[in-house]
Design a protein around this motif. Sequence first.
Motif, short mmCIF file in Angstrom:
data_model
loop_
_atom_site.label_atom_id
_atom_site.label_comp_id
_atom_site.label_asym_id
_atom_site.label_seq_id
_atom_site.Cartn_x
_atom_site.Cartn_y
_atom_site.Cartn_z
N SER A 157 98.58 -38.05 -9.05
CA SER A 157 97.67 -37.88 -10.18
C SER A 157 97.62 -36.45 -10.67
CB SER A 157 96.26 -38.34 -9.78
OG SER A 157 95.79 -37.59 -8.67
N HIS A 158 97.90 -35.47 -9.78
CA HIS A 158 97.83 -34.08 -10.25
C HIS A 158 99.00 -33.75 -11.18
CE1 HIS A 158 100.23 -33.82 -6.46
NE2 HIS A 158 100.93 -32.95 -7.17
N TYR A 159 100.04 -34.60 -11.22
CA TYR A 159 101.10 -34.41 -12.21
C TYR A 159 100.57 -34.63 -13.62
CZ TYR A 159 105.02 -34.02 -8.93
OH TYR A 159 105.90 -33.59 -7.96
N PHE A 160 99.57 -35.50 -13.75
CA PHE A 160 98.96 -35.78 -15.06
C PHE A 160 97.75 -34.90 -15.33
CE2 PHE A 160 100.83 -39.72 -13.45
CZ PHE A 160 101.69 -40.06 -14.47
N LEU A 161 97.40 -34.02 -14.39
CA LEU A 161 96.22 -33.15 -14.52
C LEU A 161 94.95 -33.98 -14.73
CD1 LEU A 161 97.66 -30.30 -16.76
CD2 LEU A 161 97.58 -30.43 -14.28
N VAL A 162 94.86 -35.10 -13.98
CA VAL A 162 93.70 -35.98 -14.12
C VAL A 162 92.48 -35.38 -13.45
CG1 VAL A 162 92.77 -38.25 -13.53
CG2 VAL A 162 95.13 -38.03 -14.31
N ASN A 163 92.66 -34.71 -12.32
CA ASN A 163 91.53 -34.19 -11.55
C ASN A 163 91.15 -32.77 -11.97
OD1 ASN A 163 91.51 -36.56 -10.00
ND2 ASN A 163 93.10 -35.73 -8.64
N GLY A 164 90.97 -32.58 -13.26
CA GLY A 164 90.53 -31.28 -13.73
C GLY A 164 91.62 -30.23 -13.79
N GLY A 165 92.85 -30.61 -13.56
CA GLY A 165 93.94 -29.65 -13.67
C GLY A 165 94.16 -28.78 -12.46
N THR A 166 93.48 -29.05 -11.33
CA THR A 166 93.65 -28.25 -10.12
C THR A 166 94.54 -28.99 -9.15
OG1 THR A 166 91.44 -27.32 -10.42
CG2 THR A 166 92.46 -27.08 -8.25
N PRO A 167 95.76 -28.55 -8.94
CA PRO A 167 96.66 -29.27 -8.02
C PRO A 167 96.24 -29.04 -6.58
CG PRO A 167 97.72 -27.28 -8.82
CD PRO A 167 96.43 -27.40 -9.57
N PRO A 168 96.46 -30.01 -5.70
CA PRO A 168 96.13 -29.83 -4.29
C PRO A 168 97.11 -28.88 -3.61
CG PRO A 168 97.21 -31.94 -4.62
CD PRO A 168 97.00 -31.34 -5.98
N SER A 169 96.79 -28.49 -2.40
CA SER A 169 97.65 -27.58 -1.65
C SER A 169 97.60 -27.95 -0.18
CB SER A 169 97.21 -26.12 -1.84
OG SER A 169 95.87 -25.95 -1.40
N GLY A 170 98.55 -27.42 0.60
CA GLY A 170 98.56 -27.66 2.03
C GLY A 170 98.83 -29.11 2.37
N GLU A 171 98.04 -29.63 3.32
CA GLU A 171 98.21 -31.02 3.76
C GLU A 171 97.81 -31.99 2.66
OE1 GLU A 171 99.54 -32.06 6.47
OE2 GLU A 171 99.84 -30.07 7.33
N ALA A 172 96.94 -31.58 1.74
CA ALA A 172 96.49 -32.49 0.68
C ALA A 172 97.63 -32.85 -0.25
CB ALA A 172 95.34 -31.85 -0.10
N ILE A 173 98.51 -31.89 -0.55
CA ILE A 173 99.61 -32.21 -1.47
C ILE A 173 100.63 -33.12 -0.80
CG2 ILE A 173 101.06 -30.22 -0.87
CD1 ILE A 173 101.69 -29.98 -3.85
N ILE A 174 100.81 -33.00 0.52
CA ILE A 174 101.72 -33.90 1.23
C ILE A 174 101.19 -35.32 1.20
CG2 ILE A 174 102.75 -34.40 3.48
CD1 ILE A 174 102.77 -31.45 4.07
N SER A 175 99.88 -35.46 1.38
CA SER A 175 99.28 -36.79 1.34
C SER A 175 99.32 -37.38 -0.06
CB SER A 175 97.84 -36.72 1.83
OG SER A 175 97.20 -37.97 1.74
N SER A 176 99.08 -36.57 -1.09
CA SER A 176 99.05 -37.09 -2.45
C SER A 176 100.43 -37.48 -2.95
CB SER A 176 98.43 -36.05 -3.39
OG SER A 176 99.22 -34.87 -3.41
N GLU A 177 101.49 -36.85 -2.41
CA GLU A 177 102.85 -37.15 -2.85
C GLU A 177 103.56 -38.16 -1.95
OE1 GLU A 177 104.98 -33.50 -3.25
OE2 GLU A 177 103.90 -32.89 -5.06
N ALA A 178 102.83 -38.78 -1.03
CA ALA A 178 103.46 -39.73 -0.11
C ALA A 178 104.06 -40.92 -0.86
CB ALA A 178 102.44 -40.21 0.93
N GLY A 179 103.36 -41.43 -1.87
CA GLY A 179 103.89 -42.56 -2.64
C GLY A 179 105.14 -42.19 -3.41
N LEU A 180 105.16 -41.01 -4.02
CA LEU A 180 106.33 -40.57 -4.76
C LEU A 180 107.52 -40.38 -3.84
CD1 LEU A 180 107.77 -39.51 -7.28
CD2 LEU A 180 106.74 -37.28 -6.84
N VAL A 181 107.30 -39.77 -2.67
CA VAL A 181 108.40 -39.55 -1.73
C VAL A 181 108.95 -40.89 -1.23
CG1 VAL A 181 108.99 -38.58 0.53
CG2 VAL A 181 107.56 -37.27 -1.05
N ALA A 182 108.05 -41.85 -0.99
CA ALA A 182 108.52 -43.18 -0.55
C ALA A 182 109.35 -43.86 -1.64
CB ALA A 182 107.32 -44.05 -0.18
N ARG A 183 108.95 -43.70 -2.90
CA ARG A 183 109.72 -44.28 -4.00
C ARG A 183 111.10 -43.63 -4.10
NH1 ARG A 183 109.62 -43.49 -10.01
NH2 ARG A 183 108.09 -41.85 -9.71
N VAL A 184 111.15 -42.32 -3.92
CA VAL A 184 112.43 -41.61 -3.99
C VAL A 184 113.35 -42.03 -2.86
CG1 VAL A 184 113.51 -39.34 -3.84
CG2 VAL A 184 111.48 -39.65 -5.25
#
Length: 454
Positions: free
Chosen positions: A287-314
Amino acid sequence: MWRYAKYYEGEHQQLAFSQARYKDAFREVFENWRDNFCGLIVDSATERMVVEGFRIPEAPGFDQEAREFWQRSSMDVLSTAVHLDAMVQGRAYVLVWPGDDGEPAIQPVSAENLVVQYKPGSRTELEAAARFYTDDWGRQWVTLWTEDYVYEVKRGQAEWENGIRSRNPLGIVPVVPFHNRSRLSGDPYSDLANVIPIQDAINKTVSDALTASEFAAFPQRYVTGLEIVEDDQGNPVEPFKVAVDKLLQAEDPQARFGQFEAASLNNYCDLVGLLLQHMSSISRTPSHYFLVNGGTPPSGEAIISSEAGLVARVRERMLYFGESWEKVIRLCFAIKGDKRAKAYSMETVWRDPEYRTESQHIDALLKLKQLNVPEEQLWSDAGYTPSQISVFRAMRKEDAKAAAEVQKLGPQPEQQAGPGAVSAPSEARAARMAAKAPQGNSGNANRKIHEQKR
């Protein structure tokens, strides 16, 4: 396929959901406007799919000849185009055929120009493939490959025998399909198939918001108690020219000025945000690719968790595309008459699609080294290319030679007189030993005095 390509490029119809009068009124204003997320959804996956090389379990490291086939045909760049077309249009093709020098040539072909036919009852073996294309001279050609022959005729001619026929030296159809996650009972589908309806809804909502911004978002002013002046045709004359540097005034004491409340566009923004959340969930794009959550991208472990679906698709696309690339390399070996044309255990080596910090990545590799993982595998996992790894091997050999030469130039240990013999110290060391004060027995004397007192 053309429809999917237009949505990916953002060239789909503009103002498709506006009313007719709004189209006429705002065509020149909003004609070039686009709010397209289809390209983002596809690019977020394709930019993570990079082929590093090919490996055969029977041989250590990367296969150098396979890498040479890959580099000669500029597949470092063109492979990305194959992945992109397959994900946008559902399928793409790669043709492998001997070049003028007899070496294998890998040529990607769009699904708009090529069609294949599988053998009855098979989903992997091709019976025929036909390519329709127009050369730079404007001539239209059709090439048909079968297991036995290759036919070339001008487009429009129905008789294959009237064209140029030659034998197929490979004995197989030299075309490899790249299907984007095809089903057992259906055709391959585009990654945009389920996204386009939501994209249309976003376009409609934003179009309404733009129209509202022209009509209702600007605060309208009014005046009462003022005589309406008409022109010769009986049309009312606008009494004021409203601007930032203009002052509204009237001589009639009964005149009253006021302002309508401007329409808020927040409802449109909330609806677009909701549609983007649905698009993120369906496409498995963070969702942070679309800047849905106020435009603040996650960092650290949060970004790994948020990109889990994209990595699985790739990784899933890598599974499908990797099998096709292995067929391409086996066709190259078949052209060379190499026995590796039957190397069905070959595997495609991909770059790690997961984004991690450099410190996290290196720490994980150091832990793998404690499990006695070979250094060459660690270099590959660290993201180094096969060419860099080859250079590393040469550097390691040069370092070993340099260390051996330094060892020869260093001081040599003194030879002992015989088994168990002790070599005499040097003159300098003997002088230091003689100058050292002898140790006393103060510790033993103190112990004796203490025992006597007790």
